[in-house]
Design a protein around this motif. Structure first.
Motif, PDB file in Angstrom:
ATOM      1  N   LYS A  49      43.884  44.439  40.030  1.00 23.72           N
ATOM      2  CA  LYS A  49      43.311  45.616  40.697  1.00 23.72           C
ATOM      3  C   LYS A  49      41.971  46.011  40.098  1.00 23.72           C
ATOM      4  O   LYS A  49      41.040  46.333  40.824  1.00 23.72           O
ATOM      5  CB  LYS A  49      44.290  46.790  40.639  1.00 23.72           C
ATOM      6  CG  LYS A  49      45.468  46.622  41.547  1.00 23.72           C
ATOM      7  CD  LYS A  49      46.365  47.845  41.524  1.00 23.72           C
ATOM      8  CE  LYS A  49      47.529  47.640  42.477  1.00 23.72           C
ATOM      9  NZ  LYS A  49      48.376  48.821  42.553  1.00 23.72           N
ATOM     10  N   CYS A  50      41.863  45.979  38.782  1.00 24.28           N
ATOM     11  CA  CYS A  50      40.605  46.378  38.144  1.00 24.28           C
ATOM     12  C   CYS A  50      39.489  45.386  38.446  1.00 24.28           C
ATOM     13  O   CYS A  50      38.354  45.785  38.697  1.00 24.28           O
ATOM     14  CB  CYS A  50      40.786  46.550  36.639  1.00 24.28           C
ATOM     15  SG  CYS A  50      41.264  45.044  35.762  1.00 24.28           S
ATOM     16  N   SER A  51      39.814  44.095  38.439  1.00 23.22           N
ATOM     17  CA  SER A  51      38.771  43.099  38.698  1.00 23.22           C
ATOM     18  C   SER A  51      38.287  43.159  40.145  1.00 23.22           C
ATOM     19  O   SER A  51      37.107  42.937  40.412  1.00 23.22           O
ATOM     20  CB  SER A  51      39.251  41.695  38.339  1.00 23.22           C
ATOM     21  OG  SER A  51      40.364  41.322  39.090  1.00 23.22           O
ATOM     22  N   LYS A  52      39.169  43.484  41.065  1.00 18.75           N
ATOM     23  CA  LYS A  52      38.752  43.641  42.463  1.00 18.75           C
ATOM     24  C   LYS A  52      37.927  44.913  42.653  1.00 18.75           C
ATOM     25  O   LYS A  52      37.041  44.962  43.489  1.00 18.75           O
ATOM     26  CB  LYS A  52      39.971  43.681  43.378  1.00 18.75           C
ATOM     27  CG  LYS A  52      40.663  42.346  43.494  1.00 18.75           C
ATOM     28  CD  LYS A  52      41.915  42.433  44.339  1.00 18.75           C
ATOM     29  CE  LYS A  52      42.629  41.107  44.314  1.00 18.75           C
ATOM     30  NZ  LYS A  52      44.067  41.232  44.457  1.00 18.75           N
ATOM     31  N   PHE A  53      38.221  45.938  41.849  1.00 26.77           N
ATOM     32  CA  PHE A  53      37.549  47.225  41.983  1.00 26.77           C
ATOM     33  C   PHE A  53      36.178  47.265  41.303  1.00 26.77           C
ATOM     34  O   PHE A  53      35.279  47.953  41.775  1.00 26.77           O
ATOM     35  CB  PHE A  53      38.444  48.328  41.398  1.00 26.77           C
ATOM     36  CG  PHE A  53      37.906  49.707  41.578  1.00 26.77           C
ATOM     37  CD1 PHE A  53      38.094  50.378  42.773  1.00 26.77           C
ATOM     38  CD2 PHE A  53      37.200  50.335  40.565  1.00 26.77           C
ATOM     39  CE1 PHE A  53      37.588  51.657  42.944  1.00 26.77           C
ATOM     40  CE2 PHE A  53      36.692  51.606  40.732  1.00 26.77           C
ATOM     41  CZ  PHE A  53      36.890  52.276  41.927  1.00 26.77           C
ATOM     42  N   CYS A  54      36.004  46.536  40.221  1.00 28.05           N
ATOM     43  CA  CYS A  54      34.777  46.606  39.421  1.00 28.05           C
ATOM     44  C   CYS A  54      33.558  46.212  40.264  1.00 28.05           C
ATOM     45  O   CYS A  54      33.435  45.071  40.694  1.00 28.05           O
ATOM     46  CB  CYS A  54      34.886  45.694  38.202  1.00 28.05           C
ATOM     47  SG  CYS A  54      33.406  45.715  37.170  1.00 28.05           S
ATOM     48  N   LEU A  59      34.884  42.749  35.047  1.00 29.19           N
ATOM     49  CA  LEU A  59      36.289  42.458  34.755  1.00 29.19           C
ATOM     50  C   LEU A  59      36.703  41.260  35.598  1.00 29.19           C
ATOM     51  O   LEU A  59      36.598  41.294  36.809  1.00 29.19           O
ATOM     52  CB  LEU A  59      37.157  43.669  35.093  1.00 29.19           C
ATOM     53  CG  LEU A  59      36.926  44.888  34.195  1.00 29.19           C
ATOM     54  CD1 LEU A  59      37.393  46.161  34.876  1.00 29.19           C
ATOM     55  CD2 LEU A  59      37.631  44.707  32.863  1.00 29.19           C
ATOM     56  N   ILE A  60      37.169  40.220  34.930  1.00 30.06           N
ATOM     57  CA  ILE A  60      37.488  38.979  35.630  1.00 30.06           C
ATOM     58  C   ILE A  60      38.895  38.539  35.270  1.00 30.06           C
ATOM     59  O   ILE A  60      39.228  38.405  34.088  1.00 30.06           O
ATOM     60  CB  ILE A  60      36.474  37.870  35.259  1.00 30.06           C
ATOM     61  CG1 ILE A  60      35.073  38.303  35.660  1.00 30.06           C
ATOM     62  CG2 ILE A  60      36.866  36.546  35.894  1.00 30.06           C
ATOM     63  CD1 ILE A  60      33.981  37.454  35.075  1.00 30.06           C
ATOM     64  N   LEU A  61      39.710  38.323  36.278  1.00 23.36           N
ATOM     65  CA  LEU A  61      41.048  37.770  36.095  1.00 23.36           C
ATOM     66  C   LEU A  61      40.954  36.278  36.357  1.00 23.36           C
ATOM     67  O   LEU A  61      40.702  35.860  37.479  1.00 23.36           O
ATOM     68  CB  LEU A  61      42.044  38.442  37.052  1.00 23.36           C
ATOM     69  CG  LEU A  61      43.509  38.131  36.827  1.00 23.36           C
ATOM     70  CD1 LEU A  61      43.969  38.580  35.437  1.00 23.36           C
ATOM     71  CD2 LEU A  61      44.358  38.787  37.890  1.00 23.36           C
ATOM     72  N   GLN A  62      41.108  35.501  35.296  1.00 20.83           N
ATOM     73  CA  GLN A  62      40.922  34.061  35.452  1.00 20.83           C
ATOM     74  C   GLN A  62      42.202  33.306  35.128  1.00 20.83           C
ATOM     75  O   GLN A  62      43.039  33.778  34.361  1.00 20.83           O
ATOM     76  CB  GLN A  62      39.776  33.564  34.577  1.00 20.83           C
ATOM     77  CG  GLN A  62      40.000  33.687  33.094  1.00 20.83           C
ATOM     78  CD  GLN A  62      38.806  33.213  32.299  1.00 20.83           C
ATOM     79  OE1 GLN A  62      37.677  33.210  32.780  1.00 20.83           O
ATOM     80  NE2 GLN A  62      39.026  32.816  31.069  1.00 20.83           N
ATOM     81  N   ASN A  63      42.333  32.153  35.731  1.00 17.03           N
ATOM     82  CA  ASN A  63      43.461  31.265  35.452  1.00 17.03           C
ATOM     83  C   ASN A  63      43.198  30.536  34.142  1.00 17.03           C
ATOM     84  O   ASN A  63      42.066  30.132  33.872  1.00 17.03           O
ATOM     85  CB  ASN A  63      43.625  30.236  36.576  1.00 17.03           C
ATOM     86  CG  ASN A  63      44.043  30.881  37.876  1.00 17.03           C
ATOM     87  OD1 ASN A  63      44.821  31.837  37.890  1.00 17.03           O
ATOM     88  ND2 ASN A  63      43.530  30.375  38.969  1.00 17.03           N
ATOM     89  N   ILE A  64      44.253  30.409  33.356  1.00 16.36           N
ATOM     90  CA  ILE A  64      44.112  29.652  32.089  1.00 16.36           C
ATOM     91  C   ILE A  64      45.121  28.528  32.034  1.00 16.36           C
ATOM     92  O   ILE A  64      46.047  28.483  32.774  1.00 16.36           O
ATOM     93  CB  ILE A  64      44.238  30.548  30.840  1.00 16.36           C
ATOM     94  CG1 ILE A  64      45.578  31.291  30.824  1.00 16.36           C
ATOM     95  CG2 ILE A  64      43.089  31.503  30.756  1.00 16.36           C
ATOM     96  CD1 ILE A  64      45.875  31.990  29.537  1.00 16.36           C
TER      97      ILE A  64
END
Length: 64
Positions: A49-54, A59-64
Motif C-alpha cells: 500500500k505504501c509503495s503504491k501510494f508514494c 518506497l519500493i516493494l521488490q521481489n527477492i
C-alpha cells in the motif's frame, strides 16, 4: 516469492512529513523529523500500500 520493502532515499525529498506513513495498515513506517521514513521489518506485512501510494516512488516493494 519473498518480498522486501526498501526506501530509495534519493527519490525521497525529505522536506515534509511522509504521506505514505498514514496508509500503512500495521504502522510499520515511522519518520524522524523530515528524514526518509524508517521501516519496521518486524511489523511490515509487505502489502504494497505504501509503495503504491508514494508519489515519488521512494518506497519500493521488490521481489527477492
Amino acid at each position: 516469492m519473498e518480498k522486501l520493502l526498501i526506501i530509495k532515499t534519493e527519490n525521497c525529498p525529505q522536506n515534509h512529513k511522509c504521506p505514505a506513513i498514514k496508509v500503512c495498515p500495521v504502522g510499520a513506517l515511522s519518520q524522524i523529523g523530515f528524514e526518509a521514513p524508517l521501516i519496521d521489518s518486524e511489523k511490515c506485512i509487505k502489502c504494497g500500500k505504501c509503495s503504491k501510494f508514494c508519489p515519488k516512488k521512494a518506497l519500493i516493494l521488490q521481489n527477492i
